[in-house]
Enzyme design. Structure first.
Site, PDB file in Angstrom:
ATOM      1  N   GLY A  62      59.834 162.338  85.892  1.00 59.55           N
ATOM      2  CA  GLY A  62      60.905 161.417  85.556  1.00 59.55           C
ATOM      3  C   GLY A  62      62.188 161.876  86.206  1.00 59.55           C
ATOM      4  O   GLY A  62      62.296 163.030  86.658  1.00 59.55           O
ATOM      5  N   ASN A  63      63.162 161.002  86.269  1.00 54.55           N
ATOM      6  CA  ASN A  63      64.456 161.366  86.830  1.00 54.55           C
ATOM      7  C   ASN A  63      65.504 160.351  86.411  1.00 54.55           C
ATOM      8  O   ASN A  63      65.194 159.206  86.100  1.00 54.55           O
ATOM      9  CB  ASN A  63      64.395 161.456  88.368  1.00 54.55           C
ATOM     10  CG  ASN A  63      63.685 160.253  88.982  1.00 54.55           C
ATOM     11  OD1 ASN A  63      64.244 159.153  89.014  1.00 54.55           O
ATOM     12  ND2 ASN A  63      62.470 160.439  89.463  1.00 54.55           N
ATOM     13  N   SER A  69      64.062 166.904  93.322  1.00 57.49           N
ATOM     14  CA  SER A  69      62.616 166.632  93.248  1.00 57.49           C
ATOM     15  C   SER A  69      61.838 167.830  92.710  1.00 57.49           C
ATOM     16  O   SER A  69      62.005 168.956  93.190  1.00 57.49           O
ATOM     17  CB  SER A  69      62.110 166.291  94.658  1.00 57.49           C
ATOM     18  OG  SER A  69      60.743 165.945  94.625  1.00 57.49           O
ATOM     19  N   GLY A  70      60.983 167.588  91.719  1.00 58.66           N
ATOM     20  CA  GLY A  70      60.019 168.598  91.287  1.00 58.66           C
ATOM     21  C   GLY A  70      60.578 169.827  90.613  1.00 58.66           C
ATOM     22  O   GLY A  70      59.850 170.800  90.424  1.00 58.66           O
ATOM     23  N   SER A 116      65.236 163.637  94.288  1.00 57.85           N
ATOM     24  CA  SER A 116      63.982 163.054  93.794  1.00 57.85           C
ATOM     25  C   SER A 116      63.287 162.250  94.876  1.00 57.85           C
ATOM     26  O   SER A 116      63.943 161.544  95.653  1.00 57.85           O
ATOM     27  CB  SER A 116      64.306 162.134  92.617  1.00 57.85           C
ATOM     28  OG  SER A 116      63.200 161.288  92.363  1.00 57.85           O
ATOM     29  N   SER A 117      61.958 162.335  94.924  1.00 59.45           N
ATOM     30  CA  SER A 117      61.219 161.545  95.921  1.00 59.45           C
ATOM     31  C   SER A 117      61.375 160.039  95.666  1.00 59.45           C
ATOM     32  O   SER A 117      61.097 159.233  96.541  1.00 59.45           O
ATOM     33  CB  SER A 117      59.742 161.945  95.917  1.00 59.45           C
ATOM     34  OG  SER A 117      59.201 161.775  94.632  1.00 59.45           O
ATOM     35  N   ASP A 118      61.836 159.674  94.491  1.00 56.75           N
ATOM     36  CA  ASP A 118      62.070 158.257  94.183  1.00 56.75           C
ATOM     37  C   ASP A 118      63.468 157.790  94.598  1.00 56.75           C
ATOM     38  O   ASP A 118      63.855 156.658  94.298  1.00 56.75           O
ATOM     39  CB  ASP A 118      61.886 158.011  92.676  1.00 56.75           C
ATOM     40  CG  ASP A 118      60.468 158.314  92.229  1.00 56.75           C
ATOM     41  OD1 ASP A 118      59.536 157.763  92.830  1.00 56.75           O
ATOM     42  OD2 ASP A 118      60.293 159.094  91.276  1.00 56.75           O
ATOM     43  N   HIS A 124      63.818 156.685  85.811  1.00 61.13           N
ATOM     44  CA  HIS A 124      62.398 156.447  86.079  1.00 61.13           C
ATOM     45  C   HIS A 124      61.586 157.419  85.243  1.00 61.13           C
ATOM     46  O   HIS A 124      61.879 158.611  85.214  1.00 61.13           O
ATOM     47  CB  HIS A 124      62.079 156.653  87.560  1.00 61.13           C
ATOM     48  CG  HIS A 124      60.614 156.621  87.853  1.00 61.13           C
ATOM     49  ND1 HIS A 124      59.810 155.563  87.487  1.00 61.13           N
ATOM     50  CD2 HIS A 124      59.780 157.514  88.466  1.00 61.13           C
ATOM     51  CE1 HIS A 124      58.559 155.811  87.864  1.00 61.13           C
ATOM     52  NE2 HIS A 124      58.516 156.979  88.451  1.00 61.13           N
ATOM     53  N   HIS A 157      57.297 158.139  83.494  1.00 64.70           N
ATOM     54  CA  HIS A 157      55.906 157.758  83.258  1.00 64.70           C
ATOM     55  C   HIS A 157      55.649 157.845  81.757  1.00 64.70           C
ATOM     56  O   HIS A 157      54.588 158.314  81.340  1.00 64.70           O
ATOM     57  CB  HIS A 157      54.952 158.701  84.007  1.00 64.70           C
ATOM     58  CG  HIS A 157      55.000 158.590  85.491  1.00 64.70           C
ATOM     59  ND1 HIS A 157      53.887 158.637  86.281  1.00 64.70           N
ATOM     60  CD2 HIS A 157      56.038 158.414  86.348  1.00 64.70           C
ATOM     61  CE1 HIS A 157      54.233 158.513  87.557  1.00 64.70           C
ATOM     62  NE2 HIS A 157      55.532 158.388  87.622  1.00 64.70           N
ATOM     63  N   ASP A 200      66.690 142.979  70.179  1.00 63.30           N
ATOM     64  CA  ASP A 200      68.002 143.618  70.024  1.00 63.30           C
ATOM     65  C   ASP A 200      68.520 144.171  71.353  1.00 63.30           C
ATOM     66  O   ASP A 200      69.727 144.333  71.532  1.00 63.30           O
ATOM     67  CB  ASP A 200      67.920 144.780  69.013  1.00 63.30           C
ATOM     68  CG  ASP A 200      68.034 144.300  67.565  1.00 63.30           C
ATOM     69  OD1 ASP A 200      68.592 143.217  67.319  1.00 63.30           O
ATOM     70  OD2 ASP A 200      67.547 145.030  66.673  1.00 63.30           O
ATOM     71  N   HIS A 208      51.904 152.139  87.957  1.00 61.48           N
ATOM     72  CA  HIS A 208      52.814 153.246  88.198  1.00 61.48           C
ATOM     73  C   HIS A 208      53.571 153.687  86.940  1.00 61.48           C
ATOM     74  O   HIS A 208      53.102 154.541  86.207  1.00 61.48           O
ATOM     75  CB  HIS A 208      53.759 152.848  89.347  1.00 61.48           C
ATOM     76  CG  HIS A 208      54.670 153.937  89.793  1.00 61.48           C
ATOM     77  ND1 HIS A 208      55.583 153.790  90.795  1.00 61.48           N
ATOM     78  CD2 HIS A 208      54.822 155.198  89.355  1.00 61.48           C
ATOM     79  CE1 HIS A 208      56.247 154.914  90.967  1.00 61.48           C
ATOM     80  NE2 HIS A 208      55.797 155.783  90.108  1.00 61.48           N
ATOM     81  N   TYR A 266      77.287 143.350  65.516  1.00 59.82           N
ATOM     82  CA  TYR A 266      76.630 144.605  65.139  1.00 59.82           C
ATOM     83  C   TYR A 266      77.542 145.771  65.518  1.00 59.82           C
ATOM     84  O   TYR A 266      78.216 145.722  66.533  1.00 59.82           O
ATOM     85  CB  TYR A 266      75.302 144.725  65.872  1.00 59.82           C
ATOM     86  CG  TYR A 266      74.509 145.963  65.540  1.00 59.82           C
ATOM     87  CD1 TYR A 266      73.533 145.944  64.539  1.00 59.82           C
ATOM     88  CD2 TYR A 266      74.738 147.157  66.206  1.00 59.82           C
ATOM     89  CE1 TYR A 266      72.798 147.081  64.228  1.00 59.82           C
ATOM     90  CE2 TYR A 266      74.017 148.308  65.899  1.00 59.82           C
ATOM     91  CZ  TYR A 266      73.049 148.263  64.916  1.00 59.82           C
ATOM     92  OH  TYR A 266      72.326 149.398  64.600  1.00 59.82           O
TER      93      TYR A 266
END
Lengths: 229, 229, 229, 229
Positions: free
Chosen positions: C27-28, C44-45, C73-75, C94, C96, C119, C168, C226
């Site tokens: 994630g990132n 990344s990683g 990040s690779s994304d 991002h 998973h 909501d 994905h 709210y």
């Protein structure tokens, strides 16, 4: 004012994250004071990790804020209608706890499949219909309370201290905020086991009435023998 | 009296919340003392976070309280019948742990789908029928014990140290309270994996008998070779 | 440079493990700076338990690294396309996360079954198609961003701050990194309840439009009531 | 002897409870030493909370204990066969982690439904058949290793570092004990999402081959560009 009740209701609100019943601010607890006829409720949208006893808001039975620096929960009009309809309710909880809300979204009442349920709730936990377009566009939160009240005209709210609101979430109640939270934990646990039970046996039937009676009255009423009383 | 056993059974009771097998007070552990013929059990309805070793209650095999300031668990008559029927049981656990109770509510025995189950339980974990109306309205808890005892007339309670009670929950046992809790953890884990396994493959069959034999006897009996013995 | 934003985006990244949205480095989070036109993103990683604010990488809108000792990040090319297409996005996440990814793998948009969803998200959370072989073998991460951008040509990304990418995972966004993470928590919770809800009632229908409108506009837009504003 | 490897393998074993992959002692990690041709493995049946680095057992490739006060894991002969068959394996993990074991009990290989899986495993995670009665009653643990080795004759064990054993559990491996545990976490997460994905969409198909290739080779091989290498 009502410092002791504010402390109690603060403590009851803090049990919601403790028992994993809320994400962010998706829940609230209120408690009623017989003497003044007011109730104390969580402020709207305030995060649990910064909440303090003095943040609790005092409201009257017409929904007017009597004291407090914050706005009360946006669900306050639902709490108002419930306190007005049911004099035995002294604490009310609303959550979107995940399993109970899954049943509410599914639009199904939770059948009594076993003694865990029967120990606390006499018969199924009802799921009231979704409000109509008119009810939603009008006084939505008040109409939610009126719909629950109508459902419990034919039921004893002490014997079934919980209700699911279709497409929404769950309300539970009790003799104070803490007992209402206790019932919210029970509903979540019972909702989880009922869903899994139907997965394991899609033809499952509710528990026999005699067993439901036995367990309910083992813990409630004058012949109760569970616990230390 | 029985101070050492009280301490042991207190510790075993405290394992129930540790292993996430109980919500509130929905469970209890007892342990039997060979010398006196008494057993020690959790008091009824006392919360785990205030429970102390000296709160444990001493009971005889007719269900009479011998010592203790509290009432014993309301399930005491079930424990009595099990200790009377099965001299090898020295510890008994009752819980409403969520996956096992979902199977109990579904009214299904748990098939042996793999070696995790076979390592501890020889064959399926039986689910006994619901009690009849007469059995429920009579000596309910005692009749629960008699029904389990009848089920195990044809089984070896050491080879299958667990039973599901339909619409209710689970009982496990062992050579002491701690082993009974260990078996309660196993049942919960096995119940979870069996339900998921059926979801993944609705046509799944029990593990072959040869594999069940291999794993059970790898850990039990004179040819066991698992562990350090 | 951008020390304050790096600190903010570091904090937002650390919320991912806190809310149990990532395993290992799956994630990132990134955040955009209006003044420079650069954004800050997780390297990344790099494992979360050794991550530091100064490890954040500064990138421009052509995907060039402007500052930082690590690779971004690779994304990153996906983030680039989203920031370019949607000027209101100032933070992107991002993950998973398990339930949202299960829907993405299933290739299904998440219907709005209740108010928890309504909501925060106006209507279903869309699942975009899998990329074609050509799109995958070409500029894969950039093409992922272009596909999301195309999907939101007909939608308002502020009203639906989340998307599933088939086979994905999930992307969410907001007015900053923290709000984007908040929306990632909401998607995971909503994805869980929608799956369970369909299990409990396979014929379930989405919540009525009037209820979706009510809850969304209770928290968004000029008539919102709210919270404390 | 092998003090450094013992420390490493002890640490790797302790990751199993940390990542919630084991209940009680239902798992073990080993690591191979190229110089001596020995491997180090967890002792059989020793609880994780009392385990110490010096408790690790040194074993040779014929399964003889070379050093250690305890018996090695009862699964040692499986580890032996795997180390003998696959020179690139330097760490091996066995667990009964709940989701992976549910697939193993169901007797199904885990299809590749998305990039989480494809990032680590190239294609489905195979489930080998149950052993025959003869294989079970003979050298059971050794035969388990031989069966896995046969399955991987046609596969690359570096590209698919995991296998399910029908009615039993999961084995994973890697370039050391830590990487093998890492892969065990991946399998558990992937197994969970694959089961839920099939629940959400019973007609779901595996991810397109192009996407599987893209993600696998983004992290593996000479064209990898994920991370900091």
């Amino acid at each position: 004012m009502l410092e002791k009740l504010k402390e109690e209701i603060y403590e009851a609100n803090m049990l919601l994250p403790k028992y994993d019943l809320v994400t962010f601010t998706w829940g609230n607890v209120s408690g009623f004071d017989d003497e003044t006829g007011y109730f104390v409720i969580k402020p709207s949208g305030v995060e649990y990790d910064v909440l303090k006893p003095e943040d609790m808001v005092v409201v009257d039975l017409e929904g007017n804020k009597i004291e407090g620096k914050y706005n009360p929960s946006s669900d306050t009009p639902t709490h108002v209608e419930l306190y007005k309809a049911f004099p035995t309710m002294k604490g009310i909880v609303h959550t979107h706890s995940a399993w109970a809300t899954s049943w509410a979204q599914a639009g199904r009442s939770i059948p009594c499949y076993g003694t865990t349920h029967a120990d606390y709730m006499y018969g199924e936990i009802p799921c009231v219909r979704c409000l109509t377009k008119e009810e939603i566009e009008g006084a939505y939160e008040k109409n939610t309370g009126l719909l629950i009240a109508e459902c419990f005209k034919e039921k004893d709210p002490e014997a079934v201290p919980a209700v699911l609101c279709k497409n929404h979430g769950v309300f539970t109640w009790g003799k104070d905020g803490k007992e209402a939270v206790h019932n919210a934990v029970v509903v979540e646990e019972v909702a989880k086991m009922a869903a899994r039970c139907e997965m394991i046996n899609p033809q499952v039937e509710p528990a026999p009435q005699a067993l439901q009676d036995k367990h309910y009255f083992r813990k409630h009423g004058e012949n109760a023998y569970y616990g230390q009383k």
